[in-house]
Design a protein around this motif. Structure first.
Motif, PDB file in Angstrom:
ATOM      1  N   GLU A 225       0.842  -1.198   0.000  1.00 41.99           N
ATOM      2  CA  GLU A 225       0.000   0.000   0.000  1.00 41.99           C
ATOM      3  C   GLU A 225       0.875   1.245   0.000  1.00 41.99           C
ATOM      4  O   GLU A 225       1.902   1.290   0.665  1.00 41.99           O
ATOM      5  N   PHE A 226       0.447   2.246  -0.764  1.00 43.47           N
ATOM      6  CA  PHE A 226       1.044   3.585  -0.699  1.00 43.47           C
ATOM      7  C   PHE A 226      -0.030   4.535  -0.222  1.00 43.47           C
ATOM      8  O   PHE A 226      -1.155   4.539  -0.740  1.00 43.47           O
ATOM      9  N   THR A 227       0.303   5.349   0.780  1.00 44.15           N
ATOM     10  CA  THR A 227      -0.706   6.217   1.395  1.00 44.15           C
ATOM     11  C   THR A 227      -0.184   7.635   1.568  1.00 44.15           C
ATOM     12  O   THR A 227       0.975   7.841   1.947  1.00 44.15           O
ATOM     13  N   ARG A 228      -1.065   8.587   1.297  1.00 46.20           N
ATOM     14  CA  ARG A 228      -0.845   9.977   1.711  1.00 46.20           C
ATOM     15  C   ARG A 228      -1.910  10.308   2.746  1.00 46.20           C
ATOM     16  O   ARG A 228      -3.102  10.157   2.478  1.00 46.20           O
ATOM     17  N   SER A 229      -1.477  10.759   3.913  1.00 48.73           N
ATOM     18  CA  SER A 229      -2.417  11.132   4.974  1.00 48.73           C
ATOM     19  C   SER A 229      -2.213  12.600   5.326  1.00 48.73           C
ATOM     20  O   SER A 229      -1.105  13.009   5.685  1.00 48.73           O
ATOM     21  N   TYR A 230      -3.281  13.375   5.205  1.00 44.92           N
ATOM     22  CA  TYR A 230      -3.252  14.784   5.600  1.00 44.92           C
ATOM     23  C   TYR A 230      -3.844  14.885   7.005  1.00 44.92           C
ATOM     24  O   TYR A 230      -4.975  14.453   7.246  1.00 44.92           O
ATOM     25  N   ILE A 231      -3.083  15.450   7.911  1.00 45.06           N
ATOM     26  CA  ILE A 231      -3.480  15.528   9.311  1.00 45.06           C
ATOM     27  C   ILE A 231      -3.601  16.999   9.708  1.00 45.06           C
ATOM     28  O   ILE A 231      -2.667  17.776   9.482  1.00 45.06           O
ATOM     29  N   ARG A 232      -4.711  17.357  10.256  1.00 43.33           N
ATOM     30  CA  ARG A 232      -4.914  18.753  10.661  1.00 43.33           C
ATOM     31  C   ARG A 232      -3.858  19.190  11.672  1.00 43.33           C
ATOM     32  O   ARG A 232      -3.701  18.586  12.731  1.00 43.33           O
ATOM     33  N   GLY A 233      -3.144  20.253  11.332  1.00 42.07           N
ATOM     34  CA  GLY A 233      -2.080  20.723  12.207  1.00 42.07           C
ATOM     35  C   GLY A 233      -2.578  21.324  13.507  1.00 42.07           C
ATOM     36  O   GLY A 233      -1.837  21.375  14.486  1.00 42.07           O
ATOM     37  N   ASP A 234      -3.845  21.754  13.529  1.00 37.70           N
ATOM     38  CA  ASP A 234      -4.374  22.359  14.747  1.00 37.70           C
ATOM     39  C   ASP A 234      -4.951  21.326  15.702  1.00 37.70           C
ATOM     40  O   ASP A 234      -5.335  21.671  16.822  1.00 37.70           O
ATOM     41  N   ARG A 235      -5.031  20.054  15.268  1.00 36.72           N
ATOM     42  CA  ARG A 235      -5.699  19.066  16.113  1.00 36.72           C
ATOM     43  C   ARG A 235      -4.824  17.883  16.483  1.00 36.72           C
ATOM     44  O   ARG A 235      -5.235  17.028  17.259  1.00 36.72           O
ATOM     45  N   ALA A 236      -3.632  17.793  15.913  1.00 37.34           N
ATOM     46  CA  ALA A 236      -2.793  16.625  16.206  1.00 37.34           C
ATOM     47  C   ALA A 236      -1.325  16.999  16.133  1.00 37.34           C
ATOM     48  O   ALA A 236      -0.937  17.946  15.444  1.00 37.34           O
ATOM     49  N   ARG A 237      -0.538  16.257  16.867  1.00 40.35           N
ATOM     50  CA  ARG A 237       0.907  16.362  16.723  1.00 40.35           C
ATOM     51  C   ARG A 237       1.468  14.945  16.725  1.00 40.35           C
ATOM     52  O   ARG A 237       0.898  14.029  17.335  1.00 40.35           O
ATOM     53  N   LEU A 238       2.567  14.766  16.019  1.00 44.07           N
ATOM     54  CA  LEU A 238       3.155  13.448  15.857  1.00 44.07           C
ATOM     55  C   LEU A 238       4.318  13.278  16.813  1.00 44.07           C
ATOM     56  O   LEU A 238       5.072  14.212  17.078  1.00 44.07           O
ATOM     57  N   SER A 239       4.458  12.068  17.335  1.00 46.72           N
ATOM     58  CA  SER A 239       5.565  11.768  18.234  1.00 46.72           C
ATOM     59  C   SER A 239       6.237  10.482  17.777  1.00 46.72           C
ATOM     60  O   SER A 239       5.643   9.658  17.080  1.00 46.72           O
ATOM     61  N   PHE A 240       7.483  10.316  18.174  1.00 49.27           N
ATOM     62  CA  PHE A 240       8.250   9.139  17.787  1.00 49.27           C
ATOM     63  C   PHE A 240       9.148   8.756  18.948  1.00 49.27           C
ATOM     64  O   PHE A 240       9.750   9.611  19.599  1.00 49.27           O
ATOM     65  N   GLU A 241       9.221   7.470  19.215  1.00 56.58           N
ATOM     66  CA  GLU A 241      10.123   6.979  20.253  1.00 56.58           C
ATOM     67  C   GLU A 241      10.982   5.875  19.660  1.00 56.58           C
ATOM     68  O   GLU A 241      10.480   4.952  19.005  1.00 56.58           O
ATOM     69  N   GLY A 242      12.285   5.973  19.848  1.00 55.80           N
ATOM     70  CA  GLY A 242      13.196   4.973  19.313  1.00 55.80           C
ATOM     71  C   GLY A 242      14.392   4.772  20.222  1.00 55.80           C
ATOM     72  O   GLY A 242      14.634   5.536  21.156  1.00 55.80           O
TER      73      GLY A 242
END
Length: 258
Positions: A225-242
């Protein structure tokens, strides 16, 4: 008369105003969508000049808790959802974890020839037929994410006959076609919403958003699968843990602990 008495000392006045406004927001004195009192009224509330009030409001705006609009005032924003990159659960699971009611609306579903970008992502010759799905992800009646999904049409014949609003796409791929997603490669960039995406996300055209482009792979590293996801900048923030891996110490082959 001031509601909250600012104190002279080492803590700057604007930070004291900021702390009290943060507490008021946390305690629900103003709810998402409410307009805050004008700056002069807030200055009277704290018994100070306009400068500390403006600096405090600027800081809360940078944190994404307020939105300041010239001519309209200052409004309280909804808290941003924490979305973990690589989150293995479904959208519905994520929203329920935040205490929200999830929903999905299928906007578009069709067969179309692949362009160069999609073909390269799916390891297909350009022009190969793909399944294109556009799905709007909704929480508590408000659109949050817009997904544009591409899948090889030959591999997933009949997929469009399934209910793609109430069923998990990954569950369908695994149960009906034996295509199990085991990993994904994703890239994130800030974008300005075009008219089409802005309309579906109930945002003004040109509003900042996050674009996540990703390829999902099966157990043999085959792209599914190839996906483009548009996420509202005023309602979400992305986090990453590694994990942090440091190079081996010379002559030992052992790594230092972080």
């Amino acid at each position: 008369m001031a509601r909250y008495r600012l104190e002279s000392g080492s803590t700057p006045l604007h930070h004291q105003v900021y702390l009290d406004l943060s507490t008021a927001l946390d305690e629900g004195e103003w709810r998402p969508g409410d307009r805050l009192p004008p700056e002069r009224e807030l200055a009277r509330r704290y018994g100070c000049s306009l400068i500390p009030v403006r600096r405090a409001l600027d800081e809360l705006t940078r944190e994404g808790r307020l939105e300041r609009t010239r001519g309209r005032g200052t409004f309280v924003l909804h808290p941003r959802l924490e979305v973990e990159i690589g989150h293995s659960g479904s959208f519905a699971d994520l929203m329920r974890m935040h205490g929200m009611d999830p929903d999905t609306r299928l906007i578009t579903s069709r067969i179309e020839p692949s362009g160069e970008v999609v073909a390269a992502a799916l390891a297909l010759p350009p022009g190969t037929h793909t399944i294109y799905l556009e799905r709007l992800r909704i929480a508590d009646g408000e659109p949050l994410f817009l997904e544009q999904v591409y899948l090889p049409a030959d591999r997933f014949t009949g997929l469009l006959d399934h209910d793609l609003e109430r069923n998990s796409l990954y569950d369908l791929l695994a149960e009906q076609y034996g295509a199990v997603v085991v990993r994904a490669r994703e890239a994130i960039e800030p974008v300005l919403l075009r008219a089409h995406e802005a309309h579906l996300l109930d945002q003004p055209s040109g509003r900042p958003a996050l674009l996540v482009e990703g390829v999902a792979f099966g157990p043999e590293s085959e792209p599914i699968e190839f996906t483009r996801s548009y996420i509202r900048g005023d309602r979400a923030r992305l986090s990453f843990e590694g994990s942090i891996l440091r190079p081996p110490r010379p002559g030992t082959g052992e790594t230092d602990t972080p």
